[in-house]
Enzyme design. Sequence first.
Site, PDB file in Angstrom:
ATOM      1  N   ASP A 192     -65.873  24.182  10.438  1.00  0.00           N
ATOM      2  CA  ASP A 192     -67.020  24.770  10.419  1.00  0.00           C
ATOM      3  C   ASP A 192     -67.091  25.390   8.985  1.00  0.00           C
ATOM      4  O   ASP A 192     -67.648  26.736   9.045  1.00  0.00           O
ATOM      5  CB  ASP A 192     -67.090  26.108  11.502  1.00  0.00           C
ATOM      6  CG  ASP A 192     -68.339  26.698  11.642  1.00  0.00           C
ATOM      7  OD1 ASP A 192     -69.567  26.118  11.318  1.00  0.00           O
ATOM      8  OD2 ASP A 192     -68.488  27.822  12.171  1.00  0.00           O
ATOM      9  N   ASP A 209     -63.075  32.489  10.144  1.00  0.00           N
ATOM     10  CA  ASP A 209     -63.827  31.908  11.162  1.00  0.00           C
ATOM     11  C   ASP A 209     -63.154  30.528  11.298  1.00  0.00           C
ATOM     12  O   ASP A 209     -63.741  29.362  11.300  1.00  0.00           O
ATOM     13  CB  ASP A 209     -65.376  31.571  10.914  1.00  0.00           C
ATOM     14  CG  ASP A 209     -66.052  31.248  12.162  1.00  0.00           C
ATOM     15  OD1 ASP A 209     -65.701  31.429  13.054  1.00  0.00           O
ATOM     16  OD2 ASP A 209     -67.403  31.176  11.994  1.00  0.00           O
TER      17      ASP A 209
END
Length: 255
Positions: A192, A209
Amino acid sequence: MEEEPTKLRERLARYERESRFLLKDSDQRKVIEEVFDTSTLISLQGLMKKGIISEMYGAVRSGKEAKVFYATAPDGSPRAVKIYLTVTAEFRKRYPYISGDPRFAKLPPSSRETIYLWVRKEFKNMQLASSKGIRVPKPYSFSKNIIVMEFIGNPPEPAPTFAETEVDLEDFKWVVGTLKRLYREARLVHADLSEYNIFKFGGERVLFDFGSAVVTSHPNAENFLRRDVENMVRFFRRRGVVNLSADDIMKEVVG
Ligand SMILES: Nc1ncnc2c1ncn2[C@@H]1O[C@H](COP(=O)(O)OP(=O)(O)O)[C@@H](O)[C@H]1O
Ligand SMILES: [Mg+2]
């Protein structure tokens, strides 16, 4: 004496109101109801009882699926508390990042279970990356839908991401070097990666993240890596920093 969930809920709602990141009123109420269901409150209490956090302050960011809060540890040092919303129905779109990862062979039966698994995965990914010396927010603890980690920034203001600040060739080199170490040493693909998931703060860059990250043996690992690399190449090209192809970087990372 232990605090009752209702009292804790009121306290948290107050932190929310007092925070300088208030949303519009009706939205705010909705978010509070969504985030602080009883199970989340009990998990938060557990983390407080264990001495992982002692005070919760306002939300620093509200995503569609997770909210991040500024909190402090008992010694006053800042923590980021990422809380996944348990009512989010869209968790099926996370399956491609779970199935195929041998660490999580069995898919969970409910969306709540999927979130718990996602949190465990995110935490483990951060631990693994961190253990290889890759700069990520230090992971402290997790419980159910909550992750507690090092706060990056001047609390309560999170550090700017690459998207929000100037970047240069050194930043690009750092990204390539970090992807290489992540791939070769931690055996992970972020999956991501974008300018929104890298902080630049106080002379440091911090990759974060990690929920989507998969092990390199995942059948789609190379596709995810290529997408990560393309995102970065596109971003740095747009900023006029480099003009390289994703192929060049893939070779450099994978070897
Ligand atoms: N460790 C941290 N320290 C400070 N702020 C953080 C931290 N982790 C996340 N945030 C803030 O929360 C935002 C969303 O976090 P992120 O992990 O990217 O969640 P999402 O999955 O919603 O993209 C970040 O852009 C940042 O502003
Ligand atoms: Mg993000």
